[in-house]
Design a protein around this motif. Structure first.
Motif, PDB file in Angstrom:
ATOM      1  N   SER A 105       0.838  -1.214   0.000  1.00 11.29           N
ATOM      2  CA  SER A 105       0.000   0.000   0.000  1.00 11.29           C
ATOM      3  C   SER A 105       0.867   1.256   0.000  1.00 11.29           C
ATOM      4  CB  SER A 105      -0.863   0.010   1.257  1.00 11.29           C
ATOM      5  OG  SER A 105      -0.002   0.091   2.391  1.00 11.29           O
ATOM      6  N   PHE A 106       2.080   1.121  -0.505  1.00 15.06           N
ATOM      7  CA  PHE A 106       3.076   2.205  -0.402  1.00 15.06           C
ATOM      8  C   PHE A 106       2.474   3.540  -0.827  1.00 15.06           C
ATOM      9  CE2 PHE A 106       7.237   3.817   0.146  1.00 15.06           C
ATOM     10  CZ  PHE A 106       7.494   4.741  -0.857  1.00 15.06           C
ATOM     11  N   ASP A 107       2.532   4.542   0.061  1.00 12.31           N
ATOM     12  CA  ASP A 107       1.794   5.777  -0.237  1.00 12.31           C
ATOM     13  C   ASP A 107       2.619   7.043  -0.075  1.00 12.31           C
ATOM     14  OD1 ASP A 107      -0.106   6.285   2.862  1.00 12.31           O
ATOM     15  OD2 ASP A 107       2.046   6.110   2.463  1.00 12.31           O
ATOM     16  N   THR A 108       3.973   6.928  -0.082  1.00 10.19           N
ATOM     17  CA  THR A 108       4.785   8.153  -0.116  1.00 10.19           C
ATOM     18  C   THR A 108       4.867   8.564  -1.581  1.00 10.19           C
ATOM     19  OG1 THR A 108       6.027   7.190   1.733  1.00 10.19           O
ATOM     20  CG2 THR A 108       6.938   9.181   0.701  1.00 10.19           C
ATOM     21  N   HIS A 109       3.886   9.342  -2.014  1.00 13.42           N
ATOM     22  CA  HIS A 109       3.688   9.617  -3.447  1.00 13.42           C
ATOM     23  C   HIS A 109       4.987  10.029  -4.142  1.00 13.42           C
ATOM     24  CE1 HIS A 109      -0.874   9.730  -3.509  1.00 13.42           C
ATOM     25  NE2 HIS A 109      -0.613   9.713  -2.224  1.00 13.42           N
ATOM     26  N   ALA A 110       5.757  10.896  -3.519  1.00 14.59           N
ATOM     27  CA  ALA A 110       6.949  11.443  -4.191  1.00 14.59           C
ATOM     28  C   ALA A 110       7.990  10.352  -4.439  1.00 14.59           C
ATOM     29  CB  ALA A 110       7.557  12.554  -3.342  1.00 14.59           C
ATOM     30  N   ARG A 111       7.915   9.250  -3.700  1.00 17.03           N
ATOM     31  CA  ARG A 111       8.934   8.201  -3.816  1.00 17.03           C
ATOM     32  C   ARG A 111       8.418   6.970  -4.552  1.00 17.03           C
ATOM     33  NH1 ARG A 111      11.891   6.918   1.632  1.00 17.03           N
ATOM     34  NH2 ARG A 111      13.247   5.898   0.093  1.00 17.03           N
ATOM     35  N   ILE A 112       7.209   7.026  -5.120  1.00 19.35           N
ATOM     36  CA  ILE A 112       6.661   5.865  -5.829  1.00 19.35           C
ATOM     37  C   ILE A 112       7.540   5.460  -7.021  1.00 19.35           C
ATOM     38  CG2 ILE A 112       4.738   5.072  -7.276  1.00 19.35           C
ATOM     39  CD1 ILE A 112       2.815   6.365  -5.264  1.00 19.35           C
ATOM     40  N   PRO A 113       8.073   6.390  -7.826  1.00 23.39           N
ATOM     41  CA  PRO A 113       8.911   5.953  -8.959  1.00 23.39           C
ATOM     42  C   PRO A 113      10.120   5.116  -8.527  1.00 23.39           C
ATOM     43  CG  PRO A 113       8.238   8.232  -9.272  1.00 23.39           C
ATOM     44  CD  PRO A 113       7.816   7.859  -7.869  1.00 23.39           C
ATOM     45  N   GLU A 114      10.788   5.523  -7.436  1.00 23.78           N
ATOM     46  CA  GLU A 114      11.975   4.750  -7.013  1.00 23.78           C
ATOM     47  C   GLU A 114      11.554   3.411  -6.400  1.00 23.78           C
ATOM     48  OE1 GLU A 114      12.922   8.040  -4.136  1.00 23.78           O
ATOM     49  OE2 GLU A 114      13.700   6.385  -2.895  1.00 23.78           O
ATOM     50  N   HIS A 115      10.389   3.425  -5.716  1.00 29.29           N
ATOM     51  CA  HIS A 115       9.870   2.168  -5.142  1.00 29.29           C
ATOM     52  C   HIS A 115       9.521   1.199  -6.274  1.00 29.29           C
ATOM     53  CE1 HIS A 115       8.219  -0.304  -1.973  1.00 29.29           C
ATOM     54  NE2 HIS A 115       7.024  -0.311  -2.510  1.00 29.29           N
TER      55      HIS A 115
END
Ligand SMILES: NC(=O)C1=CN([C@@H]2O[C@H](COP(=O)(O)OP(=O)(O)OC[C@H]3O[C@@H](n4cnc5c(N)ncnc54)[C@H](OP(=O)(O)O)[C@@H]3O)[C@@H](O)[C@H]2O)C=CC1
Ligand SMILES: N[C@@H](C[C@H]1CC(C(=O)O)=NO1)C(=O)O
Length: 328
Positions: free
Chosen positions: A92-102
């Motif tokens: 449910s990863f929700d740190t929007h700014a870090r979604i591309p690296e995730h």
């Protein structure tokens, strides 16, 4: 045969997934994994074992999808790529700014393991992402707005709990009423992050903790609080349990767009949620995507996916024929 589900991390979301599985008879809970001592983790489902997280790797052949219920601030960036090397996973990863690296780190793991990893599943990111995408595709000439709350953000509450000296916390997200009204009127206002929401935090500090440092760490936290007007209250555990035990939430995605050659016709799309339980609703979404992850991998798909990559029919327990009946 049932889809065999594992839960890794047993907090609000882990409990929610356990509840949601009861409503999905094509799935079964096989095991729960925790970083704590298993005897300290009391689950709801009789007969299902709780293992130390170190044992998860030995059960790769007994679990079809491992649902990762850790926190986005510090758990999932490590756990999701790690377990995507062995399992189909959903998080449910929700740190929007870090979604591309995730996405990149999970894709690297899942491509090599031949598994499917669906990340950032929930309502925002998740259902709200889908509705923003649909609305932009349908009304290219327009403006988007997302409002949350008033309600408890699990991601922001989790992020505060990770600060040294914090024992427990709840964070309320509060929409600025005048901004919401301006959007609903179709005025398409220019609004900064700070003009749309404020954040209010209720924190239980450990005895002797430096509360001034804790408040400073909260208010300056990038991606979570730095761009908002935030207030912090320090209260007792008793007050938290008495006045802030629920985890309600909700919100709106609104797009106002125009069509027409000479005449301008205005259209407003609004998708809204009103949630008694943020974790139980989020978990219900996650369980549907666990079904999709299993199906996609059974077809030979692999790698990292987001909600944009999942055919809607894969979410449903109904067959294609039954779904087509819905369309008629
Ligand atoms: N995309 C979306 O729309 C949404 C995303 N989320 C995400 O879900 C994440 C998880 O939220 P939530 O479940 O509320 O977080 P919790 O803090 O309840 O749980 C996070 C982890 O902390 C550990 N934990 C839980 N309770 C305790 C305890 N009493 N003592 C010690 N450790 C504990 C568990 O791991 P372990 O068992 O290994 O100890 C658990 O997996 C959030 O960070 C957020 O990012 C949430 C809602 C919506
Ligand atoms: N990911 C959020 C779900 C919504 C709620 C939210 C907020 O209040 O800032 N942002 O997105 C959560 O953890 O609850």
């Amino acid at each position: 045969m049932s889809i065999r589900i594992g839960i890794l991390g047993y907090g609000n979301l882990g409990r929610g997934v356990e509840c949601a599985l009861k409503q999905n008879p094509d799935m079964e809970l096989t095991a729960v994994f925790t970083r704590r001592s298993p005897q300290d983790v009391k689950i709801l489902t009789a007969g299902v074992p709780v293992y130390p997280v170190e044992q998860a790797e030995q059960m790769a052949d007994k679990i079809d999808v491992l649902i990762l219920c850790g926190g986005s601030a510090t758990d999932l960036p490590v756990q999701t790529p790690k377990y995507a090397k062995l399992f189909n996973v959903v998080d449910s990863f929700d740190t929007h700014a870090r979604i591309p690296e995730h996405f990149a780190s999970v894709d690297n793991a899942a491509q090599s393991s031949g598994k499917v990893g669906i990340i950032s599943v929930g309502w925002d990111p998740g259902m709200f992402s889908l509705n923003r995408m649909y609305a932009n595709a349908v009304l290219p000439d327009g403006a988007d707005y997302t409002f949350w709350g008033k309600g408890v953000s699990q991601g922001h509450s989790d992020a505060i709990r990770r600060i040294e000296g914090v024992r427990d916390a709840r964070q309320y997200t509060i929409p600025v009423e005048s901004a919401l009204q301006a959007v609903r009127s179709g005025k398409n206002p220019e609004l900064s992050t700070r003009q749309k929401h404020t954040r209010e935090c209720f924190v239980v500090a450990e005895a002797g903790a430096d509360t001034a440092r804790i408040e400073r760490e909260i208010k300056t936290m990038p991606n979570y609080f730095a761009d908002y007007d935030t207030t912090v209250h320090f209260i007792s555990e008793e007050e938290l349990q008495k006045n802030h035990s629920g985890i309600p939430h909700g919100g709106f995605v609104i797009r106002c767009g125009k069509t027409g050659w000479n005449s301008e016709n205005t259209h407003i799309i609004e998708y809204s949620l009103k949630l008694d339980s943020n974790p139980e609703f989020t978990s219900s979404i996650i369980v549907a995507y666990a079904r999709a992850a299993y199906r996609m991998n059974q077809e030979g798909q692999k790698g990292c996916k987001t909600v944009f990559d999942v055919p809607p029919a894969y979410l449903s327990a109904k067959s294609g024929e039954e779904l087509r009946k819905h369309l008629l």
